[in-house]
Design a protein around this motif. Structure first.
Motif: not given
Length: 122
Positions: A33-35, A98-100, A103-107
């Motif tokens: 995801a990216m945020g 970005s995360k690997e 979960g998306i709605y997180t810091l």
């Protein structure tokens, strides 16, 4: 490692629009995801919007719902944040991340850009 470079910030009057871009490079094939996040002076960093990289899930902070839209272009490894009806309280440094993992709605994102300043004048 993933490198993220934001662009598109600037000064805009209240009610105006800006479009932020975030170009990703490096080990992007593991991206889940990216945020977009923002941090105003004297305040904690907060989640603004997030998008799954391979699906269609999007999440928004209540404060930006209906005004901001997050989108992505997988071919360009780029995520966008279209910001409409901007208000002075939207003034902040905006960060792409970005995360690997799930979960998306997180810091808890893995990689962060340097940030781009958005200033909204009254």
């Amino acid at each position: 490692q993933v490198q993220l470079v934001e662009s598109g910030g600037g000064l805009v009057q209240a009610g105006g629009s800006l479009r932020l871009s975030c170009a990703a490079s490096g080990r992007t094939f593991n991206t889940y995801a990216m945020g977009w996040f923002r941090q105003a002076p004297g305040k904690e960093r907060e989640f603004v919007a997030g998008i799954s990289w391979k699906g269609s899930s999007t999440y928004y902070a209540d404060s930006v719902k209906g005004r901001f839209t997050i989108s992505r272009d997988n071919a360009k490894n780029t995520v966008y944040l279209q910001m409409n009806s901007l208000q002075p309280e939207d003034t902040a440094v905006y960060f792409c991340a970005s995360k690997e993992t799930f979960g998306i709605y997180t810091l808890a994102y893995d990689y962060w850009g340097q940030g781009t300043q958005v200033t909204v004048s009254p």
